[in-house]
Design an enzyme around this catalytic site. Structure first.
Site, PDB file in Angstrom:
ATOM      1  CE  LYS A  28      -4.008   1.899   2.540  1.00  0.00           C
ATOM      2  NZ  LYS A  28      -4.859   1.724   3.750  1.00  0.00           N
ATOM      3  CB  SER A 103      -8.360   3.375   2.607  1.00  0.00           C
ATOM      4  OG  SER A 103      -7.420   2.891   3.554  1.00  0.00           O
ATOM      5  CB  SER A 127      -8.295   0.490   5.470  1.00  0.00           C
ATOM      6  OG  SER A 127      -9.093   1.637   5.383  1.00  0.00           O
TER       7      SER A 127
END
Ligand code: GLN
Length: 429
Positions: A28, A103, A127
């Site tokens: 990420k 997310s 997330s």
């Protein structure tokens, strides 16, 4: 690859030996990679290149993994759909035309599309689990303090953990095994062996043995009642499956969770308003034409560099912390957080794990939720309580709705109860 899963595709080589040799991991884009830009999905950091690796990245490459790239995400982790990224939205490979969840949507999409073996996400309020659920893959949010946050660009420090996303529970357990463990550069990490008295605590892979015989599962009524019909049906079918494999379940009450989303957003926005102050065009962010009026310059850089959702949260967080309102919002949220913790402790005193749908809704259509932040926040009803309580949780695929949309089942364990959630989850995926 397609789906807009990556912000930066790159190849960081890993060592030739180690448990992950020959595998590729997508990371990420809020996790620092030395020499590879790390944007947090924000225009503010579109040119930021960290001078060091996050501890988790170091551990991955030491274990032999290559890093395939930096994945797309909601800006600074603020969102549930991966549509607030300055680099455009991600599409769900398991349900095209729908959001991948957020997310960490890019990480889950890269795994679901079969582009990588594993991915790392971060979970502040869901997330890792939400995109895992929406994309039909597995995600683990570890106990707070199990995984180092050194090199993670902070959104809300007291809530977040880095966690693995993978096609199966065994794979996710293997990745967790590599990244877990104390780090002298993150004082909030704890040694799971000391916390549990179990010398084999870090052996997560062996916990993925699918043996749920005699396991007691608590089902918090509050986390099932509000969910969509298709989600609830799929959830109960998966629970029946666990029962057929030898587990039993009973319903439990978590009265405090009714306040969890509100408490979570007050705390997360408050911490974010403080964390994001460093993006001012001087310490971080684009270098403007500084002409002596620092206030104007600061405002101009932030006006340009931050998206709408980030601005909303910085404003609300600043408000909640301001003198005169602090007791009314921030302190109340902390009280609610303590109550949520207590409720989970009680429910877990006579259950090994707690089960619920991960998300109360199936993946939304792309473009549907951006105009309605409140509805988006409410979609975090089942995941945020777990972060408030600092507990570990896993999301495993439970099946699909009649329309073919993936549904995730969430299992929550006691602090450092990773073995229990991995064991129970591995009976399903
Ligand atoms: N959807 C939640 C939020 O927007 C959780 C995000 C996260 O875990 N980073 O805050």
């Amino acid at each position: 690859m397609g789906y807009n899963a990556y912000i930066t595709e790159t190849e960081i080589e890993g060592g030739t030996e180690g448990p992950l040799a020959g595998t590729a991991v997508a990371v990420k884009d809020n996790i620092s990679t030395e020499g590879v830009r790390t944007t947090c999905g924000s225009a503010m950091l579109s040119d930021y290149v960290p001078p060091y690796d996050a501890t988790v990245v170091e551990r991955l490459t030491d274990a032999g993994a290559a890093i395939s790239g930096k994945t797309n995400m909601d800006e600074f982790g603020m969102g549930t759909t991966t549509e607030t990224s300055a680099f455009g939205p991600v599409e769900n490979p398991a349900a095209e035309g729908h959001v991948p969840g957020g997310s960490s949507g890019g990480s889950a999409a890269a795994v679901a599309a079969g582009d990588v073996d594993y991915a790392l996400g971060t979970d502040t309020g869901g997330s890792v689990r939400c995109p895992a659920a929406f994309c039909g893959v597995v995600g683990i949010k570890p106990t707070y303090g199990l995984v180092s946050r050194y090199g993670l660009i902070a959104y809300a420090n007291s809530l977040e953990q880095v966690g693995p996303i993978a096609p199966s529970v065994a794979d996710a357990a293997e990745l967790l095994e590599v990244i877990a463990g104390p780090d002298e550069r993150d004082a909030t990490t704890r040694d799971g062996r000391e916390a549990t008295g179990d010398d084999d605590f870090y052996d997560f892979t062996s916990a993925a043995d699918a043996d749920v015989e005699g396991m007691e599962i608590g089902v918090p009524t509050e986390l099932v009642e509000g969910a969509d019909e298709g989600v609830v049906e799929t959830f109960w079918a998966a629970l029946d499956d666990l029962e057929a494999k030898g587990a039993s379940y009973h319903e439990v009450d978590l009265p405090s969770v009714e306040h969890a989303v509100e408490a979570y957003y007050v705390i997360a926005m408050s911490e974010a308003s403080s964390n994001l102050a460093r993006f001012d065009g001087v310490r971080y962010g684009p270098d403007g034409d500084y002409e002596g009026n620092w206030n104007e310059e600061f405002a101009a850089v932030r006006e340009e560099g931050f998206g709408e959702e980030v601005k909303r949260r910085v404003l609300l967080g600043t408000y909640a912390l301001s003198a005169g309102y602090h007791d009314k919002y921030y302190k109340k949220a902390q009280d609610a957080r303590a109550w949520v913790k207590q409720d989970f402790d009680e429910a877990l005193s006579d259950a090994d794990v707690l089960a619920s749908p991960t998300m109360p809704v199936p993946p939304m259509e792309m473009g549907e939720s951006l105009d309605d932040p409140l509805t988006m926040y409410l979609a975090d009803a089942n995941t945020t309580p777990v972060n408030l309580a600092n507990l570990p949780a896993i999301s495993v695929p439970a099946g699909e709705t009649d329309d073919g949309l993936p549904v995730g089942l969430q299992l929550v364990g006691p602090a450092f109860g990773e073995h229990a959630i991995i064991r129970a989850g591995s009976a399903l995926a």
